[in-house]
Design a protein around this motif. Structure first.
Motif, PDB file in Angstrom:
ATOM      1  N   ASP A 116       1.073  -1.088   0.170  1.00  0.00           N
ATOM      2  CA  ASP A 116      -0.097  -0.103  -0.239  1.00  0.00           C
ATOM      3  C   ASP A 116       1.163   1.291   0.125  1.00  0.00           C
ATOM      4  N   ALA A 117      -0.008   2.086  -0.892  1.00  0.00           N
ATOM      5  CA  ALA A 117       0.564   3.673  -0.461  1.00  0.00           C
ATOM      6  C   ALA A 117      -0.135   4.659   0.274  1.00  0.00           C
ATOM      7  N   THR A 118       0.508   5.415   1.548  1.00  0.00           N
ATOM      8  CA  THR A 118      -0.171   5.920   2.658  1.00  0.00           C
ATOM      9  C   THR A 118       0.200   7.463   2.726  1.00  0.00           C
ATOM     10  N   PHE A 119      -0.892   8.060   2.719  1.00  0.00           N
ATOM     11  CA  PHE A 119      -0.901   9.913   2.701  1.00  0.00           C
ATOM     12  C   PHE A 119      -1.131  10.095   3.967  1.00  0.00           C
ATOM     13  N   ILE A 120      -0.334  10.975   4.398  1.00  0.00           N
ATOM     14  CA  ILE A 120      -0.908  11.227   5.519  1.00  0.00           C
ATOM     15  C   ILE A 120      -0.263  13.009   5.842  1.00  0.00           C
ATOM     16  N   GLU A 121      -0.477  12.926   7.197  1.00  0.00           N
ATOM     17  CA  GLU A 121       0.300  14.850   7.857  1.00  0.00           C
ATOM     18  C   GLU A 121      -0.688  15.648   6.568  1.00  0.00           C
ATOM     19  N   ILE A 122      -2.331  14.790   6.485  1.00  0.00           N
ATOM     20  CA  ILE A 122      -3.309  16.020   6.291  1.00  0.00           C
ATOM     21  C   ILE A 122      -3.691  16.688   7.400  1.00  0.00           C
ATOM     22  N   PRO A 123      -3.803  18.259   6.838  1.00  0.00           N
ATOM     23  CA  PRO A 123      -4.004  19.056   7.950  1.00  0.00           C
ATOM     24  C   PRO A 123      -5.725  18.744   8.136  1.00  0.00           C
ATOM     25  N   PRO A 124      -5.618  19.132   9.577  1.00  0.00           N
ATOM     26  CA  PRO A 124      -7.844  19.207  10.200  1.00  0.00           C
ATOM     27  C   PRO A 124      -8.394  20.386   9.475  1.00  0.00           C
ATOM     28  N   CYS A 125      -9.598  20.445   8.796  1.00  0.00           N
ATOM     29  CA  CYS A 125     -10.216  21.325   8.361  1.00  0.00           C
ATOM     30  C   CYS A 125     -10.340  22.155   9.485  1.00  0.00           C
ATOM     31  N   ASP A 126     -10.032  23.479   8.543  1.00  0.00           N
ATOM     32  CA  ASP A 126     -10.664  25.028   9.852  1.00  0.00           C
ATOM     33  C   ASP A 126     -12.084  25.077   9.901  1.00  0.00           C
ATOM     34  N   ASP A 127     -13.163  24.840   8.867  1.00  0.00           N
ATOM     35  CA  ASP A 127     -14.446  24.548   8.440  1.00  0.00           C
ATOM     36  C   ASP A 127     -14.903  24.089  10.144  1.00  0.00           C
ATOM     37  N   SER A 128     -15.574  25.323  11.124  1.00  0.00           N
ATOM     38  CA  SER A 128     -16.607  24.088  12.293  1.00  0.00           C
ATOM     39  C   SER A 128     -17.878  22.737  11.754  1.00  0.00           C
ATOM     40  N   THR A 129     -17.821  22.662  10.463  1.00  0.00           N
ATOM     41  CA  THR A 129     -19.396  22.238   9.969  1.00  0.00           C
ATOM     42  C   THR A 129     -18.601  20.984   9.017  1.00  0.00           C
ATOM     43  N   GLY A 130     -16.761  21.227   9.356  1.00  0.00           N
ATOM     44  CA  GLY A 130     -16.316  20.554   8.028  1.00  0.00           C
ATOM     45  C   GLY A 130     -15.699  20.033   6.759  1.00  0.00           C
ATOM     46  N   CYS A 131     -15.141  19.225   6.071  1.00  0.00           N
ATOM     47  CA  CYS A 131     -14.563  19.587   5.141  1.00  0.00           C
ATOM     48  C   CYS A 131     -14.699  18.384   4.193  1.00  0.00           C
ATOM     49  N   THR A 132     -14.625  18.380   3.183  1.00  0.00           N
ATOM     50  CA  THR A 132     -15.081  17.044   2.644  1.00  0.00           C
ATOM     51  C   THR A 132     -13.345  17.004   1.577  1.00  0.00           C
ATOM     52  N   TYR A 133     -12.683  15.726   1.449  1.00  0.00           N
ATOM     53  CA  TYR A 133     -11.212  15.679   1.497  1.00  0.00           C
ATOM     54  C   TYR A 133     -11.753  14.753  -0.040  1.00  0.00           C
ATOM     55  N   ARG A 134     -11.326  14.586  -1.259  1.00  0.00           N
ATOM     56  CA  ARG A 134     -11.917  14.145  -2.645  1.00  0.00           C
ATOM     57  C   ARG A 134     -10.202  14.260  -3.444  1.00  0.00           C
ATOM     58  N   TRP A 135      -9.827  12.546  -3.312  1.00  0.00           N
ATOM     59  CA  TRP A 135      -8.923  12.214  -3.835  1.00  0.00           C
ATOM     60  C   TRP A 135      -8.309  11.499  -4.886  1.00  0.00           C
TER      61      TRP A 135
END
Length: 206
Positions: A116-135
Motif C-alpha cells: 500500500d501507498a499511504t498519504f499522511i500529515e493531512i491538515p485538519p479542517c479549519d471549518d467547524s462544519t467540516g470539509c470533504t477530501y477528494r483524492w
C-alpha cells in the motif's frame, strides 16, 4: 431677455458590490451607481495592515487574496463638485482550506499489487462544519472522505502515478495539491542458485 446659467448637478457617490461573500482568490465586481460624476476612484485594502489599493474607473473587477472583512471607499468627482461613500466591512472573504499531504514510503516506491501507498500529515479542517477530501490516486480511481485521516491505496499495475487532493469546506472554498509521482514496481523474482551436487559425480563428496 435674461441669460440662464446651467448649474451642474452635485455628484452623489453610490455603488454596489457582487458578490459580497467570496472565497480567497476570487474576484468581486464593483458597480458604480453614482450620479453627476465623471471620475471614480476606489480605495480598499486586501490584507490587514497592507497598503491601501487605489484604482480608477467605473466598474472594476477586484481580486481578494486574503481572508477577512473588507471596507470599500468610492470617491467621485464631476463638474458640480465631489462626494465619497465608504461601506465598512462590506465584503467578507473566507479562507481557503489547506490541502497539504505527504506520501509514504519516503522513497515513493511500492510493489504492485502487494504494498500500500499511504498519504499522511493531512491538515485538519479549519471549518467547524467540516470539509470533504477528494483524492485522485492517478490510476483512474479516487475516493471522497469526510475527514483528514491517513489514506491507503494499493496500485494494481506497475507505473508512475501523480496524486491529487482537493479539499472543499462548507462554504464551497477549495484548495488542491498535486504531488510528485509515486512509482509502483513489479514484484522482483528472487533467483536462488542450485548448490546441490549429487554424490558419485566428479567434484562430489566421496
Amino acid at each position: 431677455r435674461k441669460n440662464m446659467a446651467i448649474v451642474p448637478g452635485k455628484p452623489v457617490a453610490a455603488f454596489d458590490v457582487t458578490p459580497r461573500v467570496i472565497c480567497a482568490g476570487k474576484q468581486v465586481q464593483f458597480t458604480n451607481q453614482s450620479s453627476f460624476a465623471s471620475e471614480w476612484e476606489w480605495t480598499y485594502q486586501d490584507a490587514t495592515g497592507s497598503p491601501n489599493i487605489t484604482i480608477k474607473g467605473g466598474n472594476p473587477n477586484v481580486f481578494f487574496g486574503s481572508p477577512g472583512r473588507k471596507t470599500i471607499k468610492l470617491k467621485v468627482k464631476g463638474l458640480g463638485g465631489s462626494d465619497s461613500l465608504t461601506k465598512y466591512e462590506h465584503i467578507f472573504v473566507y479562507a481557503k482550506p489547506s490541502s497539504y499531504f505527504e506520501i509514504l514510503p519516503l522513497n515513493k516506491e511500492v510493489v504492485a499489487p502487494e504494498e500500500d501507498a499511504t498519504f499522511i500529515e493531512i491538515p485538519p479542517c479549519d471549518d467547524s462544519t467540516g470539509c470533504t477530501y477528494r483524492w485522485d490516486f492517478g490510476d483512474g480511481t479516487g475516493d471522497t472522505l469526510p475527514d483528514n485521516q491517513p489514506v491507503r491505496h494499493r496500485y494494481l499495475s506497475p507505473g508512475k502515478y501523480r496524486i491529487s487532493l482537493l479539499v472543499t469546506n462548507s462554504l464551497g472554498c477549495t484548495s488542491v495539491l498535486t504531488r510528485d509521482s509515486i512509482r509502483a514496481v513489479q514484484a522482483r523474482d528472487i533467483s536462488v542458485p542450485n548448490a546441490f551436487i549429487p554424490l558419485n559425480t566428479p567434484g562430489g563428496c566421496p
